[in-house]
Design an enzyme around this catalytic site. Structure first.
Site, PDB file in Angstrom:
ATOM      1  CD  GLU D  74      -5.294  -1.173 -18.963  1.00  0.00           C
ATOM      2  OE1 GLU D  74      -5.744  -0.036 -19.223  1.00  0.00           O
ATOM      3  OE2 GLU D  74      -6.020  -2.162 -18.777  1.00  0.00           O
ATOM      4  CG  HIS D 143      -8.680  -9.478 -25.764  1.00  0.00           C
ATOM      5  ND1 HIS D 143      -9.584  -8.627 -26.330  1.00  0.00           N
ATOM      6  CD2 HIS D 143      -8.813  -9.315 -24.418  1.00  0.00           C
ATOM      7  CE1 HIS D 143     -10.259  -7.998 -25.375  1.00  0.00           C
ATOM      8  NE2 HIS D 143      -9.805  -8.387 -24.211  1.00  0.00           N
TER       9      HIS D 143
HETATM   10  C1  TPP Z   1      -7.922  -1.614 -21.649  1.00  0.00           C
HETATM   11  C2  TPP Z   1      -8.403  -2.889 -21.092  1.00  0.00           C
HETATM   12  N1  TPP Z   1      -7.992  -3.255 -19.880  1.00  0.00           N
HETATM   13  C3  TPP Z   1      -8.395  -4.423 -19.351  1.00  0.00           C
HETATM   14  C4  TPP Z   1      -9.245  -5.254 -20.042  1.00  0.00           C
HETATM   15  C5  TPP Z   1      -9.672  -6.595 -19.469  1.00  0.00           C
HETATM   16  N2  TPP Z   1     -11.062  -6.489 -19.040  1.00  0.00           N
HETATM   17  C6  TPP Z   1     -12.070  -6.810 -19.877  1.00  0.00           C
HETATM   18  S1  TPP Z   1     -13.569  -6.444 -19.232  1.00  0.00           S
HETATM   19  C7  TPP Z   1     -12.876  -5.892 -17.806  1.00  0.00           C
HETATM   20  C8  TPP Z   1     -13.763  -5.364 -16.720  1.00  0.00           C
HETATM   21  C9  TPP Z   1     -14.536  -4.198 -17.200  1.00  0.00           C
HETATM   22  O1  TPP Z   1     -15.284  -3.669 -16.167  1.00  0.00           O
HETATM   23  P1  TPP Z   1     -16.490  -2.700 -16.481  1.00  0.00           P
HETATM   24  O2  TPP Z   1     -16.002  -1.578 -17.333  1.00  0.00           O
HETATM   25  O3  TPP Z   1     -17.092  -2.336 -15.176  1.00  0.00           O
HETATM   26  O4  TPP Z   1     -17.491  -3.552 -17.367  1.00  0.00           O
HETATM   27  P2  TPP Z   1     -18.267  -4.893 -16.955  1.00  0.00           P
HETATM   28  O5  TPP Z   1     -17.382  -6.039 -17.314  1.00  0.00           O
HETATM   29  O6  TPP Z   1     -18.539  -4.828 -15.498  1.00  0.00           O
HETATM   30  O7  TPP Z   1     -19.501  -4.881 -17.778  1.00  0.00           O
HETATM   31  C10 TPP Z   1     -11.503  -5.987 -17.849  1.00  0.00           C
HETATM   32  C11 TPP Z   1     -10.575  -5.592 -16.762  1.00  0.00           C
HETATM   33  C12 TPP Z   1      -9.631  -4.836 -21.321  1.00  0.00           C
HETATM   34  N3  TPP Z   1     -10.413  -5.597 -22.095  1.00  0.00           N
HETATM   35  N4  TPP Z   1      -9.233  -3.649 -21.818  1.00  0.00           N
END
Ligand code: TPP
Ligand code: TPP
Ligand code: MG
Ligand code: MG
Lengths: 341, 325, 325, 341
Positions: D74, D143
């Protein structure tokens, strides 16, 4: 339950004059001596002694493990404090300028403030984040903000803004004791001011408004560096025949509003002074509380806020001065308010 | 004990049972959600069970973990109570967070789970700080910090891993690289092949592991844990794995193909480990079936007990904001 | 043109003049500050002149830079007007920022300086975004992004360099490694030897250069600029250098030794380049002296003109908050 | 200069019903068609269509260059928008949940908001940061925040909170036109609500309070999802014999307070409703403005704020509902206020 400090005059027994930064340092030193769990981390707090010299000789007294210099990684170090607190320590983080809490906001707001609640009370985050705020040093817009209203708006954070050396020491000791995350905002122009401070590690409880003086005509509520400006203005106003109270809530969360409401009920006039920009600033909260309470019916004049301009802090000294309330501005605002009723 | 392989029947059984329990838990959640009995959003770790299991089995019970939004597996791996977990998801007063946290905030400080996290990468600095606490107190405890491939692009990752590296903190960074951060693939989000390639930027070892091989995960994490415990500092372990389900309940899977999903389903870590233990003669078919039944039974019991618990109580919300002095 | 070496007399003279101008500017600031005629705080780049000079000479005039709190040199290198710079520091209405910004916020959009920054690493994402704008518009312009060794530990560095890497943006990341972030040495703040070692985490080239050798800096940055301009993406160039003065006006130099400072003063980039140009017969002693005089003269004139300018005007502070529609 | 929307009823010529998220999407699409400088960046806004489905098919219409998926970074992407804006583009950044602006606060507050001022006007940062705020989806504390008061407190940012599909479209178009950084806060519970929206790219100017209904007895000021709750409450109150106005400032900065002060002067009673926690929340600013103006003398009762609890947002649906004002709470507060005078 208000602690009234009507005459913060000369040192009494067990007190001596310290500067505000010495008072902060003394509190940290005494807390670290008393409790192994307390340690400090921050940028240049070690041999450098801190960007504003606050940690000073603590590095030499306690060593680099407990007075821990860090890389320039505000988010990382605040997060490290959160984790250390969860694991049973009592970290104190110093952020060099409170503007850089912007770097660490996720750990402050999304983590530290909410963990106790989100976990249904199963854990807590006893940490203190100290940071200097405010303008007056020619450091311009990215090094001069007053963001206390933000922290006050975050449930789960306590927010402290000491205005005197004694309060700096006593409130910091309470903040370190507190099982919750506490944002401790020191005004950089106050660091070199001095006043009587108890030798002993006496606590000033969080959530007690200080009454610095009582007057018949008007109640000034001020925080941070505005407290001493308000007191200076009060002296001038006395000569003008206007007798004002000066109150300092000292902690924005919890906010001890009863003494404020009482005093405004008595004088009928409220002048709320802050350095931060007015729009959505903290004094709006105080104004709202007045308006929501029966004090409303005792008002002889509108509630007035005197705030910093709704502008960033500029570099040039004459511009910077013009951007935030000065003693004269407080005097003028008080006189105007007296005429409004 | 810690770095013992999973080659004795007891530990093999434990690994298999943990994986099945995670699988069954996630399936139960999926089902409850589909039936409208569960609320919010859920991030399921079906397909990734070997990572949570192998890693947690490399920890001592007094070691800690930090987890993620996709955290049920870590929680179970570290020994959480299934009923309290399920009660939390069902918004019950008896849940781990009294209904205040939900799926993304389950923690179990007693078993060393310092918490899931709704913030991507939010747990990485926290893990680092807990490790700092252990180091400051001279304890030989270790923190295992789980995060996803997507999290490795957050500033929090960078700052925290660097702190751990310079201070040689007892933490193991475990990246569960399931090839996507939500819809964004690692091919697009990074210009390196592996998250572990980033370890060199911090002067720490990085290792990429087949994250669907519970033994490989266990071995890599166990090595990293011994290294951390000995004072040699952090390691970045990357478990390459895959999530079968969508990112969360609102995912339409537009960013990946059915074929890709099918390929990875064929690499089911549980089926694979069942074959291994039987080949090696550690467990026979009946013993394996008993493990499956036990997991299913435990899950049914947890759902039943959680359902029977009282709903979370909205009457004292303000009391819970601050810890009492 | 861009990647021409500094081996012809004209470019050599320009390089020397730029370095002397930076040196004289910083000395003038130091002096004005010491005499109480300047306000705020100042971060001087004496000792680092080769980095700003060599890098900026590798840029086209329509290329851009982002700079730092220690930014006077970059600003001069990119062609700013000395009088307007000095006027800004002296809080004059004619200053680059009308007295609103001061040392840490000087920008000169006309010469492509998108701004100094009071925030460590604050300019790195901004440089990346400007490069994205150029790429989106199909322009062949490049951004040079200056930052310090300390900045490389901020999350902003990590996120922005990664974005630039995956999108192959036309940006050159130029780390001025002067061995300290305020008081904290790179030995303590990183567990790698060079900031350039971090390039591998993003799949981009990293190169460490003698930052006191203006030709070496120029050559490395010129290569990186061509690479960026050709669409091959970013490079991380690390100029190893040293600041002679304290971090800012409040520094007591407790964290480094007199000997270390003396060693680095002996490596003065200007003395060194004067010797080079004379050895090579590009400029003779008289020509070198003329350069020195020209720099001194320009500085005196700038201070004089700036001093004579009207003070910044506090009357319309609120008008300047929002850009008019 | 108030735009009065007294009867936002059925679609008129040139309008049709759209959902709030369709309205946002339509505004972006029209702006992108009209101006090559406009592009969008954010996490999962491409083929995924956005975490809340807002970008939808824009990726297919405009391609991945201009509807640009990003890594989870972000701070980096907001900073990239700042840089792109400085270099002449008109970026729109989507942050998946407004809670994650915490990650990007340095670029929002220390950079975007201040650059125009710090540079003495020499450059500006025309960008829009869109982010969904608010609770109601069971996503819990990290959230579900409503941080609008923070942004309003930062000089240099404009802050928009549309409450209807038509406002979402018209205000977003104005935000994209604006040469300053605009924080555009969409309430996630509104995304699926629908209402009449003009087909044409008509602008709703920033800084105009909307008057949704006028009543004789009491003025309700509400923002975001609280506007429709206030309107629902107004309907119930009518049956109870209480006739209320419902006003929505729509933009917190600039704040068009005149219509609010006028209406409160007329009714003598103000009920200020927000979802965010009360302490130091934005409605305090509105309360303060009332108290500072001659409207003070027209008050028949104290000004009342009805806010979210000063607590994080919990997960359990019954807890979440109890944490923020519901229609019944507004009705109750209005009835209580009627009794106070
Ligand atoms: C700071 C932040 N940015 C965006 C999100 C929204 N979000 C939640 S999970 C996710 C994907 C996370 O990817 P990864 O770290 O690869 O974990 P996975 O879901 O694949 O287990 C996103 C973009 C968030 N929760 N926190
Ligand atoms: C985010 C942030 N953290 C801390 C500071 C305070 N600070 C200003 S300059 C500086 C040191 C920067 O070190 P480096 O990046 O190496 O640049 P140098 O000063 O050596 O040129 C620090 C800590 C700041 N301005 N911004
Ligand atoms: Mg992933
Ligand atoms: Mg440095």
């Amino acid at each position: 339950m208000t602690s009234t400090t009507l005459d913060p005059g000369a040192p009494t027994a067990g007190e001596r004059d310290l500067t505000y930064s010495e008072a902060v340092r003394e509190a940290i030193g005494q807390a670290m001596e008393a409790d192994d769990r307390v340690f400090m981390l921050g940028e240049d707090i070690g041999v450098y002694g801190g960007a504003f010299g606050v940690s000073g000789d603590l590095f030499h007294r306690f060593g680099g493990e407990r007075i821990r210099d860090t890389p320039i990684s505000e988010l990382g170090i605040v997060g490290a404090a959160v984790g250390a607190a969860l694991a049973g320590m009592r970290p104190i983080v110093e952020i060099q300028f409170s503007d850089f809490t912007n770097q660490a906001m996720d750990q402050i707001v999304n983590q530290a403030a909410k963990i106790h609640y989100m976990l249904g009370g199963a854990a807590s985050v006893p940490m203190v984040l100290r940071a200097p705020l405010g303008s007056g040093t020619g450091a311009a817009a990215q090094h001069s903000q007053s963001l206390e209203a933000w922290f006050a708006h975050v449930p789960g954070l306590k927010v402290v803004m000491p205005a005197t050396p004694a309060d700096a020491k006593g409130l910091l000791l309470s903040a370190i004791d507190d099982p919750n995350p506490v944002i401790f905002l020191e005004h950089k122009l106050l660091y070199r001011t001095s006043g009587p401070v108890p030798v002993e590690p006496l606590r000033v409880p969080l959530g007690r408004t200080a009454v610095h003086r009582r007057g018949a005509d008007l109640t000034v509520v001020a925080t941070g560096v505005m407290v001493s400006r308000a007191l200076d203005a009060a002296a001038v106003l006395t000569d003008e025949g206007v007798d004002v109270s000066v109150l300092d809530p000292r902690t924005l969360t919890p906010l001890d509003d009863a003494p404020i409401l009482e005093d405004v009920s008595r004088t009928g006039r409220a002048l709320l002074v802050q350095e931060a920009p007015g729009h959505a600033g903290f004094t709006a909260e105080i104004a709202a509380r007045i308006t929501e309470s029966p004090t409303l019916y005792r008002l002889l004049a509108p509630v007035r806020r005197l705030s910093g301009l709704d502008a960033p802090i500029p570099y040039a000294p004459q511009l910077e001065r013009a951007s935030v309330p000065q003693v004269d501005d407080i005097v003028d605002a008080a006189l105007t308010l007296m005429k409004e009723s | 004990m810690t770095s013992a392989p999973l080659a004795d029947a007891g530990r093999a059984r434990h690994a298999l049972l943990t994986m099945w329990t995670i699988r069954r838990f996630e399936e139960a959640v999926d089902d409850l959600f589909a039936r409208g009995l569960m609320h919010g959003t859920m991030h399921l770790s079906i397909g990734q069970e070997a990572s949570a299991t192998g890693a947690c089995m490399a920890l001592r019970s007094d070691d800690a973990i930090t987890s993620t939004h996709r955290g049920h597996g870590h929680c179970i791996g570290k020994g959480a109570d299934l009923t309290r977990m399920m009660a939390e998801l069902l918004a019950k007063e008896t849940g781990y967070c009294r209904g205040r946290g939900g799926s993304m905030h389950i923690a179990d400080v007693a078993t060393g789970n310092l918490g899931a996290n709704g913030i991507v990468a939010g747990g990485i600095p926290i893990a680092t700080g807990a490790a700092l606490a252990y180091q400051l107190r001279g304890e030989d405890r270790v923190v295992a910090c789980f995060f996803g491939d997507g999290a490795a692009n957050e500033g929090a990752f960078h700052e925290a891993v660097n702190l751990a590296a310079i201070w040689k903190l007892p933490v193991v960074f475990i990246c569960e690289n399931n090839k996507y951060g939500m819809s964004f693939s690692t091919e697009k989000s990074m210009a390196v092949a592996h998250v572990a390639d980033r370890a060199s930027a911090y002067g720490i070892p990085g290792v990429t592991v087949d994250g669907n091989d519970v033994e490989a995960v266990h071995a890599a994490v166990a090595d990293a844990v011994s290294r951390a415990r000995s004072g040699a500092g952090p390691t970045l372990v990357e478990n390459v794995t895959y999530r079968w389900k969508g990112h969360s309940k609102s995912d339409k899977n537009l960013y990946r193909t059915k074929e890709e999903i099918a390929e990875w389903r064929a690499l089911d870590p549980i089926v694979r480990f069942e074959a291994v233990v039987q080949e090696r003669g550690l467990l026979d078919e009946a013993a394996v079936q008993a493990v499956r039944d036990e997991a299913m039974q435990a899950m049914r019991e947890a759902v039943r007990a959680a359902n029977a618990a009282p709903d979370a109580d909205p009457s004292d919300l303000l009391d819970a904001v601050f810890a009492p002095a």
